[in-house]
Design a protein around this motif. Structure first.
Motif, short mmCIF file in Angstrom:
data_model
loop_
_atom_site.label_atom_id
_atom_site.label_comp_id
_atom_site.label_asym_id
_atom_site.label_seq_id
_atom_site.Cartn_x
_atom_site.Cartn_y
_atom_site.Cartn_z
N VAL A 25 0.85 -1.20 0.00
CA VAL A 25 0.00 0.00 0.00
C VAL A 25 0.88 1.25 0.00
O VAL A 25 0.66 2.18 -0.78
CB VAL A 25 -0.97 -0.01 1.21
CG1 VAL A 25 -1.63 1.36 1.40
CG2 VAL A 25 -2.01 -1.10 1.05
N LEU A 26 1.88 1.25 0.85
CA LEU A 26 2.77 2.41 0.95
C LEU A 26 3.60 2.58 -0.32
O LEU A 26 3.74 3.71 -0.82
CB LEU A 26 3.67 2.28 2.18
CG LEU A 26 2.96 2.36 3.53
CD1 LEU A 26 3.91 1.95 4.66
CD2 LEU A 26 2.37 3.74 3.77
N TYR A 32 2.47 6.34 -7.08
CA TYR A 32 1.37 6.69 -7.97
C TYR A 32 0.26 7.55 -7.38
O TYR A 32 -0.51 8.12 -8.14
CB TYR A 32 0.74 5.40 -8.53
CG TYR A 32 1.74 4.51 -9.22
CD1 TYR A 32 2.33 4.89 -10.41
CD2 TYR A 32 2.11 3.29 -8.65
CE1 TYR A 32 3.26 4.08 -11.04
CE2 TYR A 32 3.04 2.47 -9.28
CZ TYR A 32 3.60 2.88 -10.47
OH TYR A 32 4.52 2.07 -11.07
N ASP A 33 0.13 7.60 -6.07
CA ASP A 33 -0.98 8.35 -5.47
C ASP A 33 -0.56 8.85 -4.10
O ASP A 33 -1.08 8.43 -3.07
CB ASP A 33 -2.21 7.44 -5.38
CG ASP A 33 -3.50 8.21 -5.08
OD1 ASP A 33 -3.43 9.43 -4.84
OD2 ASP A 33 -4.56 7.56 -5.06
N LEU A 39 -0.33 7.41 2.84
CA LEU A 39 1.08 7.33 3.23
C LEU A 39 1.33 7.33 4.73
O LEU A 39 2.42 6.98 5.17
CB LEU A 39 1.83 8.52 2.62
CG LEU A 39 1.92 8.54 1.10
CD1 LEU A 39 2.44 9.89 0.63
CD2 LEU A 39 2.82 7.42 0.62
N SER A 40 0.33 7.72 5.52
CA SER A 40 0.58 7.93 6.95
C SER A 40 -0.65 7.57 7.78
O SER A 40 -1.76 8.03 7.49
CB SER A 40 0.95 9.41 7.17
OG SER A 40 0.74 9.80 8.50
N SER A 55 -4.85 3.27 -2.03
CA SER A 55 -5.37 4.07 -3.14
C SER A 55 -6.45 3.26 -3.87
O SER A 55 -6.34 2.04 -4.02
CB SER A 55 -4.23 4.38 -4.10
OG SER A 55 -4.72 4.84 -5.34
N GLY A 56 -7.48 3.93 -4.33
CA GLY A 56 -8.48 3.26 -5.14
C GLY A 56 -7.88 2.64 -6.39
O GLY A 56 -8.27 1.56 -6.83
N TRP A 57 -6.88 3.32 -6.96
CA TRP A 57 -6.18 2.78 -8.13
C TRP A 57 -5.44 1.50 -7.78
O TRP A 57 -5.40 0.57 -8.57
CB TRP A 57 -5.23 3.83 -8.72
CG TRP A 57 -5.97 5.02 -9.23
CD1 TRP A 57 -5.94 6.28 -8.73
CD2 TRP A 57 -6.89 5.06 -10.33
NE1 TRP A 57 -6.78 7.09 -9.45
CE2 TRP A 57 -7.36 6.36 -10.45
CE3 TRP A 57 -7.35 4.10 -11.23
CZ2 TRP A 57 -8.28 6.75 -11.42
CZ3 TRP A 57 -8.26 4.48 -12.21
CH2 TRP A 57 -8.71 5.79 -12.30
N HIS A 58 -4.87 1.46 -6.58
CA HIS A 58 -4.20 0.24 -6.13
C HIS A 58 -5.21 -0.88 -5.93
O HIS A 58 -4.97 -2.03 -6.33
CB HIS A 58 -3.43 0.53 -4.84
CG HIS A 58 -2.60 -0.61 -4.36
ND1 HIS A 58 -2.16 -0.70 -3.07
CD2 HIS A 58 -2.13 -1.73 -4.98
CE1 HIS A 58 -1.47 -1.82 -2.91
NE2 HIS A 58 -1.43 -2.46 -4.07
#
Length: 154
Positions: A25-26, A32-33, A39-40, A55-58
């Motif tokens: 995720v990180l 990309y996002d 990130l935190s 991220s929704g893209w992830h």
């Protein structure tokens, strides 16, 4: 291996298992996002996400990994020619590290090409659910598939 002729409107499937990894995720977010809530933990705690969210893209990319894995073994995706796009992409709920995702699909249209008789399009409603069976995202891809070769063509 799937060919265009293998699909029927109303056909359903359930497949996949993807454990959402915190480091993944990180890494995705950094590349990309890079929004703070991806990130935190601290930044996410100050939002409606309440904790680190993918991220929704992830989440969509993790879904694609499950779809391709379901298509065949050893990278053999049969008659798949990729996709022409997706419609109605919705991120319904946050996806968090530790979640376990899976897919449910339903074929909504199967259309032979009018201009290319060797192929057709298959539109599928994809729903991704977490470990609590809560839908987290939905979309409708328009996938292109080759028609099965005839005996004369083989």
């Amino acid at each position: 291996m799937a060919w265009f002729e293998d699909f029927e409107v109303g056909q359903t499937a359930a497949f996949g298992r993807y454990v959402v990894d915190r480091d993944e995720v990180l890494d995705f977010a950094r590349k990309y996002d890079p929004q703070p809530f991806h990130l935190s933990d601290e930044a996410a705690a100050e939002t409606h996400f309440s904790r680190l969210a993918a991220s929704g893209w992830h989440s969509t990319a993790m879904t694609m990994a499950m779809i391709v894995a379901n298509m065949g073994n050893d990278g053999d995706v049969g008659g798949s020619l990729g996709a022409a796009g997706i419609d109605e992409l919705r991120w319904l709920r946050p996806v968090h590290p530790g979640d376990i995702l899976r897919c449910e699909t339903e074929i909504v249209t199967v259309t032979p090409s009018r201009t290319r008789p060797d192929r057709g399009t298959v539109r599928t409603r994809v729903t991704v659910l977490n470990q609590d069976d809560v839908p987290v995202l939905t979309f409708i891809p328009t996938a292109l598939f080759r028609r099965r070769p005839t005996a004369a063509e083989a």
